[in-house]
Design a protein around this motif. Structure first.
Motif, PDB file in Angstrom:
ATOM      1  N   HIS A 103       1.164  -0.693  -0.017  1.00 49.76           N
ATOM      2  CA  HIS A 103       0.071  -0.273   0.050  1.00 49.76           C
ATOM      3  C   HIS A 103       1.021   1.446  -0.126  1.00 49.76           C
ATOM      4  O   HIS A 103       0.611   2.565  -0.394  1.00 49.76           O
ATOM      5  CB  HIS A 103      -1.097  -0.153   0.906  1.00 49.76           C
ATOM      6  CG  HIS A 103      -2.022  -1.258   0.962  1.00 49.76           C
ATOM      7  ND1 HIS A 103      -3.269  -1.098   0.143  1.00 49.76           N
ATOM      8  CD2 HIS A 103      -2.130  -1.987   1.509  1.00 49.76           C
ATOM      9  CE1 HIS A 103      -4.278  -1.786   0.244  1.00 49.76           C
ATOM     10  NE2 HIS A 103      -3.771  -2.726   0.641  1.00 49.76           N
ATOM     11  N   PHE A 104       1.779   0.795   0.318  1.00 46.48           N
ATOM     12  CA  PHE A 104       2.929   2.456   1.414  1.00 46.48           C
ATOM     13  C   PHE A 104       3.960   2.587   0.175  1.00 46.48           C
ATOM     14  O   PHE A 104       5.291   3.572   0.405  1.00 46.48           O
ATOM     15  CB  PHE A 104       3.015   2.855   2.493  1.00 46.48           C
ATOM     16  CG  PHE A 104       1.226   2.540   2.854  1.00 46.48           C
ATOM     17  CD1 PHE A 104       0.237   3.331   2.358  1.00 46.48           C
ATOM     18  CD2 PHE A 104       1.428   2.232   4.242  1.00 46.48           C
ATOM     19  CE1 PHE A 104      -0.888   3.141   2.916  1.00 46.48           C
ATOM     20  CE2 PHE A 104       0.092   1.550   4.422  1.00 46.48           C
ATOM     21  CZ  PHE A 104      -0.898   2.322   4.254  1.00 46.48           C
ATOM     22  N   ASN A 105       4.868   1.057  -0.956  1.00 45.63           N
ATOM     23  CA  ASN A 105       6.032   1.022  -0.803  1.00 45.63           C
ATOM     24  C   ASN A 105       7.046   1.704  -0.433  1.00 45.63           C
ATOM     25  O   ASN A 105       7.872   2.012  -0.263  1.00 45.63           O
ATOM     26  CB  ASN A 105       5.749   2.303  -2.238  1.00 45.63           C
ATOM     27  CG  ASN A 105       5.531   0.764  -3.248  1.00 45.63           C
ATOM     28  OD1 ASN A 105       4.364   0.570  -3.480  1.00 45.63           O
ATOM     29  ND2 ASN A 105       5.923   2.239  -4.615  1.00 45.63           N
TER      30      ASN A 105
ATOM     31  N   ARG B 168       7.365   1.146   7.976  1.00 46.28           N
ATOM     32  CA  ARG B 168       7.701   2.384   8.930  1.00 46.28           C
ATOM     33  C   ARG B 168       8.872   1.956  10.588  1.00 46.28           C
ATOM     34  O   ARG B 168       9.113   0.061  10.249  1.00 46.28           O
ATOM     35  CB  ARG B 168       6.423   1.837  10.299  1.00 46.28           C
ATOM     36  CG  ARG B 168       6.497   2.711  11.079  1.00 46.28           C
ATOM     37  CD  ARG B 168       6.542   4.610  10.857  1.00 46.28           C
ATOM     38  NE  ARG B 168       5.017   5.251  10.315  1.00 46.28           N
ATOM     39  CZ  ARG B 168       4.469   6.326   9.821  1.00 46.28           C
ATOM     40  NH1 ARG B 168       5.473   6.902  10.053  1.00 46.28           N
ATOM     41  NH2 ARG B 168       3.448   6.438   9.768  1.00 46.28           N
TER      42      ARG B 168
ATOM     43  N   PHE C  79       2.058   5.713  -3.192  1.00 49.78           N
ATOM     44  CA  PHE C  79       2.299   5.438  -1.861  1.00 49.78           C
ATOM     45  C   PHE C  79       1.554   6.382  -0.487  1.00 49.78           C
ATOM     46  O   PHE C  79       0.741   6.673   0.200  1.00 49.78           O
ATOM     47  CB  PHE C  79       3.244   6.897  -1.486  1.00 49.78           C
ATOM     48  CG  PHE C  79       5.156   6.757  -2.386  1.00 49.78           C
ATOM     49  CD1 PHE C  79       5.160   5.319  -2.807  1.00 49.78           C
ATOM     50  CD2 PHE C  79       5.217   7.608  -3.416  1.00 49.78           C
ATOM     51  CE1 PHE C  79       5.779   5.364  -3.612  1.00 49.78           C
ATOM     52  CE2 PHE C  79       6.237   8.234  -4.385  1.00 49.78           C
ATOM     53  CZ  PHE C  79       6.585   6.769  -4.065  1.00 49.78           C
ATOM     54  N   ASN C  80      -0.033   6.087  -1.765  1.00 49.09           N
ATOM     55  CA  ASN C  80      -1.068   6.556  -0.989  1.00 49.09           C
ATOM     56  C   ASN C  80      -0.951   7.670   0.016  1.00 49.09           C
ATOM     57  O   ASN C  80      -1.591   7.869   1.384  1.00 49.09           O
ATOM     58  CB  ASN C  80      -1.555   5.523   0.171  1.00 49.09           C
ATOM     59  CG  ASN C  80      -2.372   4.563  -0.529  1.00 49.09           C
ATOM     60  OD1 ASN C  80      -2.173   4.483  -1.837  1.00 49.09           O
ATOM     61  ND2 ASN C  80      -2.815   3.221   0.198  1.00 49.09           N
TER      62      ASN C  80
ATOM     63  N   ARG D 135       3.312  14.297  -0.677  1.00 45.73           N
ATOM     64  CA  ARG D 135       5.005  15.907   0.633  1.00 45.73           C
ATOM     65  C   ARG D 135       4.284  16.188   0.921  1.00 45.73           C
ATOM     66  O   ARG D 135       3.869  17.328  -0.638  1.00 45.73           O
ATOM     67  CB  ARG D 135       6.118  15.232  -0.651  1.00 45.73           C
ATOM     68  CG  ARG D 135       6.870  15.612   0.179  1.00 45.73           C
ATOM     69  CD  ARG D 135       7.665  14.889   1.286  1.00 45.73           C
ATOM     70  NE  ARG D 135       8.247  13.565   0.362  1.00 45.73           N
ATOM     71  CZ  ARG D 135       9.127  12.729   1.512  1.00 45.73           C
ATOM     72  NH1 ARG D 135       8.607  12.489   2.520  1.00 45.73           N
ATOM     73  NH2 ARG D 135       9.639  11.475   0.614  1.00 45.73           N
TER      74      ARG D 135
ATOM     75  N   GLN E 276      -8.902   4.551   4.450  1.00 41.72           N
ATOM     76  CA  GLN E 276      -7.269   5.572   4.657  1.00 41.72           C
ATOM     77  C   GLN E 276      -8.436   7.378   4.201  1.00 41.72           C
ATOM     78  O   GLN E 276      -8.504   7.412   5.044  1.00 41.72           O
ATOM     79  CB  GLN E 276      -6.184   5.659   3.948  1.00 41.72           C
ATOM     80  CG  GLN E 276      -5.664   4.491   4.104  1.00 41.72           C
ATOM     81  CD  GLN E 276      -4.336   3.316   3.202  1.00 41.72           C
ATOM     82  OE1 GLN E 276      -3.847   5.136   3.153  1.00 41.72           O
ATOM     83  NE2 GLN E 276      -4.527   3.456   2.074  1.00 41.72           N
TER      84      GLN E 276
ATOM     85  N   VAL F 162      -4.443  -1.720   7.588  1.00 38.64           N
ATOM     86  CA  VAL F 162      -3.912  -0.866   6.451  1.00 38.64           C
ATOM     87  C   VAL F 162      -3.822   0.821   7.024  1.00 38.64           C
ATOM     88  O   VAL F 162      -3.261   1.460   7.333  1.00 38.64           O
ATOM     89  CB  VAL F 162      -4.060  -0.906   5.040  1.00 38.64           C
ATOM     90  CG1 VAL F 162      -3.669   0.069   4.154  1.00 38.64           C
ATOM     91  CG2 VAL F 162      -4.098  -2.215   5.052  1.00 38.64           C
TER      92      VAL F 162
ATOM     93  N   MET G  87      -1.136   1.283   9.989  1.00 36.10           N
ATOM     94  CA  MET G  87      -0.210   1.683   9.067  1.00 36.10           C
ATOM     95  C   MET G  87      -0.162   2.742   8.849  1.00 36.10           C
ATOM     96  O   MET G  87       1.108   3.335   7.738  1.00 36.10           O
ATOM     97  CB  MET G  87       0.245   1.211   8.418  1.00 36.10           C
ATOM     98  CG  MET G  87       0.301  -0.772   9.336  1.00 36.10           C
ATOM     99  SD  MET G  87       0.170  -1.548   8.057  1.00 36.10           S
ATOM    100  CE  MET G  87       0.076  -3.297   9.181  1.00 36.10           C
ATOM    101  N   ALA G  88      -1.159   3.896   7.956  1.00 40.82           N
ATOM    102  CA  ALA G  88      -0.427   4.302   6.960  1.00 40.82           C
ATOM    103  C   ALA G  88      -0.064   5.766   7.485  1.00 40.82           C
ATOM    104  O   ALA G  88      -0.953   6.668   8.194  1.00 40.82           O
ATOM    105  CB  ALA G  88      -2.545   5.021   6.731  1.00 40.82           C
ATOM    106  N   PRO G  89       0.395   6.240   6.542  1.00 42.90           N
ATOM    107  CA  PRO G  89       1.342   7.266   6.763  1.00 42.90           C
ATOM    108  C   PRO G  89       0.776   8.633   6.660  1.00 42.90           C
ATOM    109  O   PRO G  89      -0.728   8.505   5.713  1.00 42.90           O
ATOM    110  CB  PRO G  89       2.661   7.510   5.103  1.00 42.90           C
ATOM    111  CG  PRO G  89       2.297   5.949   4.901  1.00 42.90           C
ATOM    112  CD  PRO G  89       1.274   5.686   5.489  1.00 42.90           C
ATOM    113  N   GLY G  90       0.426   9.405   7.814  1.00 38.09           N
ATOM    114  CA  GLY G  90      -0.009  10.767   7.226  1.00 38.09           C
ATOM    115  C   GLY G  90      -1.430  10.722   8.265  1.00 38.09           C
ATOM    116  O   GLY G  90      -2.618  11.850   8.833  1.00 38.09           O
TER     117      GLY G  90
ATOM    118  N   GLU H 191      -1.201   9.628  11.649  1.00 39.89           N
ATOM    119  CA  GLU H 191      -0.003   8.988  12.503  1.00 39.89           C
ATOM    120  C   GLU H 191      -1.217  10.132  14.323  1.00 39.89           C
ATOM    121  O   GLU H 191      -1.691   9.504  15.001  1.00 39.89           O
ATOM    122  CB  GLU H 191       0.710   9.773  12.722  1.00 39.89           C
ATOM    123  CG  GLU H 191       1.742   8.799  11.946  1.00 39.89           C
ATOM    124  CD  GLU H 191       2.030   8.904  10.320  1.00 39.89           C
ATOM    125  OE1 GLU H 191       1.182  10.238  10.039  1.00 39.89           O
ATOM    126  OE2 GLU H 191       2.225   8.584  10.023  1.00 39.89           O
TER     127      GLU H 191
END
Lengths: 420, 420
Positions: free
Chosen positions: A74-76, A79, B75-76, B79, B290, B331, B334-337, B339
């Motif tokens: 999902h995120f390549n 963490r 990357f879902n 930046r 997400q 997921v 774990m997802a970036p952004g 947190e």
């Protein structure tokens, strides 16, 4: 391990992973492995075990458990305990079938054996989870079209479960194909860069013969790095050595060709290290190029040359490129975890029919340039036709011609010698 | 905008995006739009324009340009200028066909018109890039199987180009369906949370009628938040209001059902805000959940309840769930952004045949519990059979029965009244 390492760039996660059992504990580990439930690896799984064992995939310490697999898909990225992200774009997973899953049962540890049954490793604290092939393929390749080489080789025939865990390899993995001396680990490469006093290392990933256009690019990159103030930039010429598709030039032929390129002085042996990158090839374009770059961080390279359409190929069922040729370098420049790597976009070289040599393409006089694709190059070599003077050094070209000649001879004699 | 906002959680990127032209500049913007090349939106594109305009997708300021689209697909996440990542898992893109692309030509700005031709917005500094539908579908859904509702509705019929740019909406988007008063923007929700003095906001995303199992979960979540020391936790009951598949219960029926649930006292109106989330539904499981969570951050919710198999559905061509039902919550964690968002996993509720009410499932007496799926619930309502006492408040149940009755009446009379 407190080995000396190149200080140009830190490995992902801060320390290079080394999963080869220390010599003193190997006998005990082997004895333990003998008594464990056993999982048989395919050839491509052994290549991944090799990749993992030497730390190319640092901080990964074994075949992915589900929480790593999901982050990868999902995120390549993975963490890190620090909260940051390490890049990880390809699932490094081990598939098992129902029978193997039953055999493992609730055992915490399993032994991994090679295709011939020889014990290779122990996988500890294992976790078995479903192998949804369709989802894995769709999210990795961006297509589920039939005919993807890695899918046909390693996913379709594989089991419906994935087994993850911490890997301990019984001893360094060798192939005994006369090329093992080319297979330097990330630690050995870092040591070599230190030994040579490199103040910059630029990696060039390839799975094709080196022609003078590639050489021009590599030499030009060195010139630019010198202009930037580096005193001793070292080139890591880093052919991929694992699984490749049937019509790619085989590794032994490529290695011989690369040797000739250095012998003929097209690349300078003083400032070049030729080594084999042991990973299998996915042909997954923008997803895979991240893996190619990330693994070279772990090997100590702080500059990475990215080509046009990296890890790309034709669409398996449609008449078009599978990936937009520009997406690879764009995705690489955006990828989480690759911020510390300097990405050097490929300048396009072509045969300059006026200067009679490979040169950087100039759009203003495009009619003077001849583009010689990999397919065209192979056709030249197969038909015995010579490419234009200056396309490739004569020694390197002869290696290719001899290879394709040997194929034709084989092809011609095979039917006569076949037994029914 | 310096509007007061709930300080419980910052919007992604630090500030809530607001792309609705200020009243004083609307006439000038409309005059400008009249003279621009025009792109016609489908109904679902208007829903996305609405989503973008109100800042649900902050920090996104318009339909995605290619660099945003690639980050989203691979990357879902996007930046941020700060170097951090904002979550962004669904491509919010606008497709155009060859004719529209030609019409736009090299114009920097275009006007966007609704399905009926009325001017809605201006898209500035546009970028047109290829719409590779296969790759978009594979990377978003993890399958390319035919029959995905959003694909059939919004991708297959759409053009082969995507147009990205900065959006300016001529005026707030309204649907005039009698439900606009339920469509609070993220800013309006934040204001409402402030007005009520919320010290915690927990969001519940849904696209189905509320039964007493949902209510139990929401009330239990409030109880737990009070136990954690919060004094005034507010529930955001937040049904999705955009495109849904044909067999989902339509929005007006759901809103009426939700009203009855509050009227009947199953949820406390004092501590509950019912509002419509204007996004269309992708049914893209772990990728979509997400988006559902991220949009609620922008609306000021700092707790998010995640269900089993969120945004999931049956596989369109195989007899199985399209997604592993546990992957959504994994997921999400774990997802970036994401947190900064507190994820509250769903506790499974079922009908307790002993206590004769919906209760949290207890594995130790599993034989006492009856699971009533959405499909089963719809079958009850369609056939006029009553669900067990205590499954749903009577007022809410009547809304569903009436809806399915009206469908059957329609179905029965349609052939007779049809003209050829």
């Amino acid at each position: 391990m407190s080995a000396i390492r190149s200080s140009l760039i830190d490995p992902d996660g801060g320390a290079l992973v080394d999963l080869v059992a220390p010599p003193g504990s190997r006998a005990a580990l082997r004895a333990e492995a003998e008594a464990l439930p056993r999982v048989r690896l395919a050839a491509v799984d052994v290549e991944w075990a090799h990749v993992l064992a030497e730390g190319w995939a640092s901080p990964l310490r074994g075949f992915m458990r589900e929480h790593e697999y999901l982050q990868c898909l999902h995120f390549n990225s993975l963490r890190l305990p620090s909260g940051g992200l390490a890049n990880m774009s390809l699932p490094i997973v081990l598939a098992v079938d129902d029978a193997a899953k039953d055999r493992v049962g609730a055992a915490p540890d399993v032994a991994l054996a090679g295709p011939d049954g020889e014990l290779l490793a122990v996988l500890r604290s294992v976790e078995i989870y479903p192998h949804n092939k369709e989802e894995r393929i769709a999210r990795t390749w961006g297509t589920t079209a039939p005919g993807l080489p890695y899918v046909d080789e390693a996913i379709t025939p594989a089991g419906n479960w994935l087994i993850g865990g911490d890997l301990e390899v019984l001893q360094p993995i060798k192939y005994n194909d006369g090329l093992d001396h080319y297979r330097l680990s990330p630690q050995q490469l870092r040591d070599e860069f230190d030994k040579r006093g490199a103040d910059a290392v630029f990696a060039f990933q390839l799975r094709n013969p080196v022609h003078n256009g590639h050489a021009l690019l590599m030499n030009d990159t060195r010139r630019r790095l010198l202009e930037m103030g580096f005193k001793n930039p070292i080139l890591l010429l880093h052919p991929l050595g694992g699984f490749t598709k049937a019509d790619d030039v085989p590794l032994p032929v490529r290695m011989e060709q690369h040797s000739k390129v250095l012998e003929d002085g097209v690349l300078d042996p003083e400032t070049t290290i030729v080594s084999i990158f042991p990973s299998p090839m996915h042909y997954a374009g923008p997803t895979e190029v991240q893996w190619h770059a990330k693994a070279r961080i772990n090997a100590g390279a702080n500059f990475y040359i990215v080509g046009r359409d990296p890890a790309g190929m034709g669409h398996p069922t449609e008449k078009r490129d599978l990936y937009n040729p520009d997406h690879g370098k764009k995705v690489l420049s955006m990828a989480p975890g690759l911020e510390k790597l300097n990405i050097l976009p490929f300048k396009v070289a072509a045969y300059d029919t006026v200067a009679k040599k490979m040169a950087f393409f100039e759009p203003s006089r495009s009619q003077d340039f001849l583009f010689i694709s990999g397919t065209k190059m192979r056709t030249f070599a197969k038909t015995g036709e010579n490419p234009p003077d200056g396309f490739m050094c004569p020694g390197g070209w002869k290696v290719l011609v001899d290879y394709y000649n040997s194929l034709q001879t084989e092809g011609a004699t095979t039917p006569a010698t076949a037994t029914v």
